[in-house]
Design a protein around this motif. Structure first.
Motif, PDB file in Angstrom:
ATOM      1  N   TRP A  95       0.720  -1.421  -0.398  1.00 14.31           N
ATOM      2  CA  TRP A  95      -0.190   0.757  -0.310  1.00 14.31           C
ATOM      3  C   TRP A  95       0.688   1.143  -0.006  1.00 14.31           C
ATOM      4  O   TRP A  95       2.215   1.084   0.549  1.00 14.31           O
ATOM      5  CB  TRP A  95      -0.972   0.235   1.074  1.00 14.31           C
ATOM      6  CG  TRP A  95      -2.460  -1.189   1.328  1.00 14.31           C
ATOM      7  CD1 TRP A  95      -2.304  -1.710   0.156  1.00 14.31           C
ATOM      8  CD2 TRP A  95      -2.987  -1.158   2.222  1.00 14.31           C
ATOM      9  NE1 TRP A  95      -3.776  -2.533   0.347  1.00 14.31           N
ATOM     10  CE2 TRP A  95      -4.319  -1.856   1.905  1.00 14.31           C
ATOM     11  CE3 TRP A  95      -3.989  -0.129   3.261  1.00 14.31           C
ATOM     12  CZ2 TRP A  95      -5.002  -2.273   2.488  1.00 14.31           C
ATOM     13  CZ3 TRP A  95      -4.793  -0.754   4.089  1.00 14.31           C
ATOM     14  CH2 TRP A  95      -5.547  -1.727   3.435  1.00 14.31           C
ATOM     15  N   PRO A  96       0.376   2.525  -0.548  1.00 11.72           N
ATOM     16  CA  PRO A  96       0.945   3.425  -0.726  1.00 11.72           C
ATOM     17  C   PRO A  96       0.687   3.939   0.978  1.00 11.72           C
ATOM     18  O   PRO A  96       0.055   4.170   1.538  1.00 11.72           O
ATOM     19  CB  PRO A  96       0.433   4.373  -1.648  1.00 11.72           C
ATOM     20  CG  PRO A  96      -0.811   4.431  -2.023  1.00 11.72           C
ATOM     21  CD  PRO A  96      -0.974   2.877  -1.672  1.00 11.72           C
TER      22      PRO A  96
ATOM     23  N   ARG B 271      -7.376   4.301   4.835  1.00 10.81           N
ATOM     24  CA  ARG B 271      -7.384   2.751   5.054  1.00 10.81           C
ATOM     25  C   ARG B 271      -8.440   2.318   3.738  1.00 10.81           C
ATOM     26  O   ARG B 271      -8.729   1.026   3.156  1.00 10.81           O
ATOM     27  CB  ARG B 271      -8.843   2.572   6.297  1.00 10.81           C
ATOM     28  CG  ARG B 271      -6.887   2.578   7.241  1.00 10.81           C
ATOM     29  CD  ARG B 271      -7.794   2.627   8.910  1.00 10.81           C
ATOM     30  NE  ARG B 271      -6.047   2.708  10.013  1.00 10.81           N
ATOM     31  CZ  ARG B 271      -6.553   3.782  10.643  1.00 10.81           C
ATOM     32  NH1 ARG B 271      -7.503   3.975  10.488  1.00 10.81           N
ATOM     33  NH2 ARG B 271      -5.410   4.395  11.489  1.00 10.81           N
ATOM     34  N   GLU B 272      -9.746   2.702   3.421  1.00 11.06           N
ATOM     35  CA  GLU B 272     -10.585   2.679   2.657  1.00 11.06           C
ATOM     36  C   GLU B 272     -10.475   2.356   1.666  1.00 11.06           C
ATOM     37  O   GLU B 272     -11.044   1.780   0.559  1.00 11.06           O
ATOM     38  CB  GLU B 272     -11.904   3.580   2.563  1.00 11.06           C
ATOM     39  CG  GLU B 272     -12.870   3.602   3.806  1.00 11.06           C
ATOM     40  CD  GLU B 272     -13.500   4.383   4.460  1.00 11.06           C
ATOM     41  OE1 GLU B 272     -13.299   5.892   3.172  1.00 11.06           O
ATOM     42  OE2 GLU B 272     -14.325   4.833   5.414  1.00 11.06           O
ATOM     43  N   ALA B 273      -9.112   3.488   1.012  1.00 13.78           N
ATOM     44  CA  ALA B 273      -8.556   3.320   0.100  1.00 13.78           C
ATOM     45  C   ALA B 273      -7.597   2.713  -0.573  1.00 13.78           C
ATOM     46  O   ALA B 273      -6.858   2.222  -1.538  1.00 13.78           O
ATOM     47  CB  ALA B 273      -8.256   5.166  -0.865  1.00 13.78           C
ATOM     48  N   GLY B 274      -7.114   1.855   0.142  1.00 13.41           N
ATOM     49  CA  GLY B 274      -5.915   0.812   0.678  1.00 13.41           C
ATOM     50  C   GLY B 274      -4.744   1.789   0.438  1.00 13.41           C
ATOM     51  O   GLY B 274      -3.730   1.063  -0.251  1.00 13.41           O
ATOM     52  N   ALA B 275      -4.941   2.844   1.528  1.00 12.82           N
ATOM     53  CA  ALA B 275      -3.873   3.411   1.337  1.00 12.82           C
ATOM     54  C   ALA B 275      -3.153   3.088   3.379  1.00 12.82           C
ATOM     55  O   ALA B 275      -4.292   3.361   3.768  1.00 12.82           O
ATOM     56  CB  ALA B 275      -3.481   4.333   1.001  1.00 12.82           C
ATOM     57  N   THR B 276      -1.909   3.911   3.696  1.00 14.10           N
ATOM     58  CA  THR B 276      -1.930   4.357   5.148  1.00 14.10           C
ATOM     59  C   THR B 276      -1.726   6.113   5.135  1.00 14.10           C
ATOM     60  O   THR B 276      -1.207   6.344   3.856  1.00 14.10           O
ATOM     61  CB  THR B 276      -0.994   3.776   5.536  1.00 14.10           C
ATOM     62  OG1 THR B 276       0.153   3.231   4.823  1.00 14.10           O
ATOM     63  CG2 THR B 276      -1.479   2.186   5.552  1.00 14.10           C
ATOM     64  N   ALA B 277      -1.528   6.336   6.197  1.00 15.81           N
ATOM     65  CA  ALA B 277      -0.698   7.805   6.078  1.00 15.81           C
ATOM     66  C   ALA B 277      -0.180   7.587   7.944  1.00 15.81           C
ATOM     67  O   ALA B 277      -0.695   7.087   9.081  1.00 15.81           O
ATOM     68  CB  ALA B 277      -2.047   8.972   6.564  1.00 15.81           C
ATOM     69  N   GLN B 278       1.491   8.513   7.895  1.00 18.74           N
ATOM     70  CA  GLN B 278       1.323   9.041   9.342  1.00 18.74           C
ATOM     71  C   GLN B 278       1.578  10.084   9.094  1.00 18.74           C
ATOM     72  O   GLN B 278       2.126  11.116   7.900  1.00 18.74           O
ATOM     73  CB  GLN B 278       3.188   8.364   9.088  1.00 18.74           C
ATOM     74  CG  GLN B 278       2.847   6.273   9.016  1.00 18.74           C
ATOM     75  CD  GLN B 278       4.421   5.831   9.251  1.00 18.74           C
ATOM     76  OE1 GLN B 278       4.474   5.757   8.439  1.00 18.74           O
ATOM     77  NE2 GLN B 278       4.739   5.135  10.514  1.00 18.74           N
TER      78      GLN B 278
ATOM     79  N   ALA C   4      -4.376  12.246  -3.274  1.00 16.36           N
ATOM     80  CA  ALA C   4      -3.007  11.725  -2.552  1.00 16.36           C
ATOM     81  C   ALA C   4      -2.521  10.037  -2.978  1.00 16.36           C
ATOM     82  O   ALA C   4      -1.604   9.598  -3.937  1.00 16.36           O
ATOM     83  CB  ALA C   4      -2.560  11.677  -1.479  1.00 16.36           C
ATOM     84  N   ALA C   5      -3.219   8.941  -3.206  1.00 15.28           N
ATOM     85  CA  ALA C   5      -3.030   8.234  -2.522  1.00 15.28           C
ATOM     86  C   ALA C   5      -3.147   7.655  -3.891  1.00 15.28           C
ATOM     87  O   ALA C   5      -2.743   6.254  -4.730  1.00 15.28           O
ATOM     88  CB  ALA C   5      -4.105   7.362  -1.563  1.00 15.28           C
ATOM     89  N   LYS C   6      -4.409   7.939  -4.855  1.00 15.33           N
ATOM     90  CA  LYS C   6      -4.947   7.848  -6.054  1.00 15.33           C
ATOM     91  C   LYS C   6      -2.712   8.311  -7.051  1.00 15.33           C
ATOM     92  O   LYS C   6      -3.057   7.310  -8.249  1.00 15.33           O
ATOM     93  CB  LYS C   6      -5.511   8.492  -6.642  1.00 15.33           C
ATOM     94  CG  LYS C   6      -6.334   8.650  -8.298  1.00 15.33           C
ATOM     95  CD  LYS C   6      -7.393   8.674  -8.395  1.00 15.33           C
ATOM     96  CE  LYS C   6      -7.948   8.372 -10.650  1.00 15.33           C
ATOM     97  NZ  LYS C   6      -8.889   9.423 -10.507  1.00 15.33           N
ATOM     98  N   ILE C   7      -2.265   8.931  -6.599  1.00 20.82           N
ATOM     99  CA  ILE C   7      -1.646   9.917  -7.735  1.00 20.82           C
ATOM    100  C   ILE C   7      -0.131   9.430  -7.303  1.00 20.82           C
ATOM    101  O   ILE C   7       0.691  10.888  -7.592  1.00 20.82           O
ATOM    102  CB  ILE C   7      -1.729  11.256  -8.476  1.00 20.82           C
ATOM    103  CG1 ILE C   7      -1.762  12.130  -6.627  1.00 20.82           C
ATOM    104  CG2 ILE C   7      -3.111  11.681  -9.018  1.00 20.82           C
ATOM    105  CD1 ILE C   7      -1.546  13.665  -6.764  1.00 20.82           C
ATOM    106  N   THR C   8       0.024   8.822  -6.413  1.00 16.73           N
ATOM    107  CA  THR C   8       1.962   7.973  -6.468  1.00 16.73           C
ATOM    108  C   THR C   8       2.208   7.534  -7.374  1.00 16.73           C
ATOM    109  O   THR C   8       1.592   7.142  -8.452  1.00 16.73           O
ATOM    110  CB  THR C   8       1.538   7.129  -4.888  1.00 16.73           C
ATOM    111  OG1 THR C   8       1.339   6.208  -5.688  1.00 16.73           O
ATOM    112  CG2 THR C   8       0.974   7.116  -4.370  1.00 16.73           C
ATOM    113  N   ALA C   9       3.105   6.525  -7.452  1.00 16.48           N
ATOM    114  CA  ALA C   9       4.118   6.267  -8.186  1.00 16.48           C
ATOM    115  C   ALA C   9       3.649   4.804  -8.443  1.00 16.48           C
ATOM    116  O   ALA C   9       3.827   4.318  -9.648  1.00 16.48           O
ATOM    117  CB  ALA C   9       5.297   6.057  -8.534  1.00 16.48           C
TER     118      ALA C   9
END
Length: 619
Positions: free
Chosen positions: A68-69, A99-106, A268-273
Motif C-alpha cells: 500500500w502507498p 484505509r478505505e482506499a487501500g493506503a496508509t498515512a503517518q 493523494a493515494a491515487k497519484i503515487t508512483a
C-alpha cells in the motif's frame, strides 16, 4: 471557448524557462534520482523500517507488507492560532479515508506556525519572515525518513504555506497536496475594524473599544477573512493545482470541509508512483505553474509578500523569476475582485459570489492561464473551474456559476474592476521596490513631498503622536530589510498613515521593510533593494529630501543630484536591540546570509547561490 494564450504570458514563461535552463535541469535530475522502484520505504533496511512502523497500530501490517502507498502528513497544527486549530482532527480523518482506499498515512512531522497578527509591532515579528525557511527545513526533516509515497501538507497562513512548499519541492519525486482549514465565518466588517484602528491611532477611542472591535473581527476557528497573505496562499495553491478543486475557502467545521479532507486523502493515494496516474510535485511546479500563480495574484489583488515568497518557491524548483516578470504580467492581467483591503467584501463573500471556480474559468477563457499544466488535485486545470457540493453524503462537483453572483465582489474578465493587476515595480536612483495600487485611489498614486526619515517604526509612530507628521510628506522607514532585522511587516504604520491621508495631506511610505497583503489606501514603496544595511541609497536620505513616488510611470525618484547623494555619508543604525531577546539571537546566521528581497529574502544558500551564478537578478 478559450482564447489563445496571451502573448505576454508566452513571452514571460519562455524567458523564465530560458534563464532557468541549468538550474531546472539540475533540479529535475535531483528528484529523478530520489524516486524508488515500488513503495518508497522499500529501500529502507529492516531495522530502519521496524523503527518506522513500530507505533503504527492497525496500520503496521500494511506498512510491513510493502504494497500500500503511505502518505506523510506534515502539519502546522497548534491550538493558539485560529487558522491552524481546525487541523487537529485532520490526521484521523485522513487515515480513515486512506484505509478505505487501500493506503496508509503517518504524521511525518510538525512545523512551527506563527501569526503576524499576534506579533505585529512586537519583537517576535522580526522572526516572521525567517520562519518560512525554518518551516522549509522542518518539512525536509519530516519527509527525510523516506517512508512516504506521497505527502499532504496541512497549513494555511503567511509563511507556513510557502515554507511547506519550498521544503516539499526538495522531495519533488512525491505527489504533494495541500489542505487548508478554511476561513472563519464573517464577523465585524474589515472596513469597520480599520476605522476603529484609525480612531484609536488618533486617541478618539480607548483600548477596550479597540479590543472589542478586533475580537468581533477575529472571532472563531479559521483563517482571517481579509485578503492578505494567508488567503492569497490558498488562491495560489488552487490555481497551481495543488488542492482538490474548491478547497480554498470552505469554512471549517462543516460537512463539506470534512468531505474535502477525505477527498484530498484519497486523491493523494491515487497519484503515487504505485498507480497508473503518477503526478510528482516537482514536474507540476514548472515555469507555467509559476506564471499561473502570478496571474492569480494579480487578478485578485493579492499579497505583496508573494513578490518574496513566489521567488523563493520558484527557486526551490530550480526556476529563476524576478520582479520584472511580476510587472509584465500585471500589465495584461485584469483585476477581477474587490476583497478587503481592495473593497468591503471578505473572502466568504468572494466564495459566495462564485469564488475560485469562477475566477479560474474566466482566466482560462481569456487566455490568461496555462491550461496545459500538470495538476495534482484534479485531472486538469479545467477541473478547477468547478465547485464542490454535497449530494446527500456524497461529494460532487458542478460547473462554475455562469455569471458572478455579486458584481461588487467578483467580475468577469470582459468587465473587470481594473484593466491591470495593480502590482507594480518602481525603479529609480534609490533602487527597486514594489507597490500595490489596487486599493490606492488614482489621485493618490503620485506623491511628491519632502522626506521624513526614521530608523524604526516606533520612532515614526512617536513622531505621529507628537503631531510632527501633520504635513505633506514621504515617510521613510529604513533599516527594516532582511539583513537588518529580518524584514518585519510594518502594518502597524497603516492606521497612522491612513489618518494623515484622511486629513488631506499628501502622504506615502518608502521602506526596505514589508507591509503585507493588507497594504491599503496609502501608496507604499516597499521591499526597497538594496536595503539600508547593505549600503542602499535609502541610507543616504535626509529629512527634507524631496521624494517622488509615481506608481503610474513606475518611478521612485529623489530630487537630489546623484553625485551629491553618492557623496553623502551612509547612515548607521544600532540594531543591537533587534538582535537579541525572544530568540532573535538564534537567527544571526540567517541575517548574515540572507539574499535580497528580489531574490526572495532567502536564507538557504543551496537554493539561491546556483541561481546567482546563472542569472543576474535584474536581467
Amino acid at each position: 471557448m478559450s482564447a489563445p494564450l496571451n502573448p505576454v504570458l508566452e513571452e514571460v514563461t519562455a524567458r523564465i524557462a530560458a534563464r532557468s535552463g541549468q538550474t531546472r535541469a539540475t533540479y529535475l535530475d535531483l528528484i529523478a534520482r530520489a524516486k524508488a522502484d515500488g513503495v518508497q520505504r522499500k529501500i529502507l533496511s529492516c531495522g530502519n523500517l521496524a523503527h518506522g512502523f513500530a507505533a503504527s497500530g492497525e496500520d503496521k501490517n500494511a506498512l510491513k507488507d510493502l504494497v500500500w502507498p503511505n502518505v506523510g502528513l506534515v502539519t502546522s497544527f497548534n491550538d493558539m492560532l485560529s487558522a491552524h486549530q481546525p487541523l487537529e482532527s485532520y490526521p484521523a480523518l485522513i487515515k480513515q479515508a486512506l484505509r478505505e482506499a487501500g493506503a496508509t498515512a503517518q504524521v511525518a512531522g510538525g512545523v512551527p506556525a506563527m501569526c503576524d497578527g499576534v506579533t505585529q509591532g512586537q519583537p517576535g515579528m522580526e522572526l516572521s519572515l525567517f520562519s518560512r525557511d525554518v518551516i522549509a527545513m522542518a518539512t525536509a526533516v519530516s519527509l527525510s525518513h523516506n517512508m512516504f509515497d506521497a505527502a499532504i501538507c496541512l497549513g494555511v497562513c503567511d509563511k507556513i504555506v510557502p515554507g511547506l512548499l519550498i521544503g516539499a519541492l526538495r522531495f519533488g519525486h512525491l505527489p504533494v497536496l495541500f489542505l487548508p482549514a478554511g476561513p472563519m465565518p464573517s464577523g465585524l466588517p474589515n472596513d469597520r475594524k480599520a476605522q476603529v484602528r484609525q480612531l484609536f491611532a488618533e486617541g478618539k477611542v480607548g483600548r477596550d473599544q479597540l479590543l472589542d472591535a478586533e475580537s468581533a473581527s477575529y472571532h472563531s476557528p479559521g483563517t482571517c477573512t481579509f485578503y492578505g497573505t494567508a488567503n492569497s496562499n490558498q488562491m495560489m495553491m488552487e490555481i497551481m493545482g495543488l488542492h482538490v478543486p474548491g478547497s480554498a475557502f470552505i469554512n471549517p467545521g462543516t460537512p463539506l470541509r470534512e468531505a474535502m479532507v477525505k477527498a484530498t486523502a484519497k486523491r493523494a493515494a491515487k497519484i503515487t508512483a504505485l498507480g497508473k496516474d503518477y503526478r510528482p510535485l516537482g514536474e507540476a511546479i514548472d515555469a507555467r505553474a509559476i506564471v499561473n500563480a502570478i496571474v492569480g495574484l494579480h487578478a485578485t489583488g493579492g499579497s505583496t509578500n508573494h513578490t518574496l515568497h513566489l521567488v523563493a518557491i520558484a527557486r526551490a524548483a530550480g526556476l529563476i523569476i524576478n520582479w520584472d516578470d511580476f510587472d509584465d504580467l500585471s500589465r495584461v492581467t485584469p483585476l477581477l475582485t474587490r476583497i478587503y483591503p481592495n473593497g468591503r467584501a471578505d473572502v466568504n463573500h468572494f466564495h459566495a459570489a462564485g469564488g475560485m471556480a469562477f475566477l479560474v474559468r474566466e482566466l482560462l477563457e481569456a487566455g490568461l492561464l496555462h491550461g496545459d499544466v500538470l495538476t495534482l488535485g484534479a485531472d486538469s486545470l479545467a477541473d478547477f473551474a468547478t465547485e464542490p457540493f454535497l449530494e446527500g453524503d456524497t461529494l460532487a462537483f458542478r460547473p462554475a456559476a455562469s455569471e458572478s453572483l455579486d458584481m461588487d465582489v467578483l467580475r468577469p474578465a470582459s468587465d473587470p474592476v481594473a484593466k491591470d493587476g495593480g502590482l507594480r515595480v518602481l525603479d529609480g536612483p534609490l533602487g527597486r521596490a514594489v507597490i500595490k495600487v489596487s486599493a490606492v485611489k488614482p489621485e493618490h498614486r503620485v506623491v511628491e513631498a519632502p522626506a521624513l526619515v526614521f530608523d524604526s517604526q516606533d520612532a515614526m509612530l512617536a513622531a505621529f503622536r507628537e503631531g510632527k507628521l501633520e504635513r505633506d510628506c514621504v515617510v521613510v522607514v529604513r533599516f527594516q530589510g532582511p539583513m537588518a532585522n529580518g524584514m518585519p511587516e510594518l502594518h502597524k504604520l497603516t492606521p497612522a498613515l491612513g489618518v494623515l491621508q484622511d486629513r488631506g495631506f499628501k502622504v506615502a511610505l518608502v521602506t526596505d521593510g514589508r507591509m503585507s497583503g493588507a497594504s491599503g489606501k496609502v501608496p507604499a514603496a516597499i521591499h526597497l533593494s538594496p536595503e539600508a544595511l547593505a549600503g542602499g541609497m535609502i541610507a543616504r536620505l535626509r529629512d527634507g529630501d524631496v521624494i517622488r513616488i509615481d506608481a503610474d510611470h513606475c518611478r521612485l525618484d529623489v530630487r537630489v543630484e546623484l553625485s551629491e547623494l553618492a557623496a553623502r555619508e551612509t547612515a548607521t543604525c544600532d540594531l543591537t536591540a533587534s538582535h537579541s531577546g525572544l530568540g532573535r539571537e538564534l537567527f544571526a546566521g540567517m541575517r548574515s546570509q540572507v539574499s535580497t528581497a528580489e531574490e526572495g529574502a532567502m536564507t538557504l544558500p543551496g537554493l539561491y547561490e546556483p541561481a546567482r551564478q546563472n542569472e543576474k537578478v535584474r536581467a
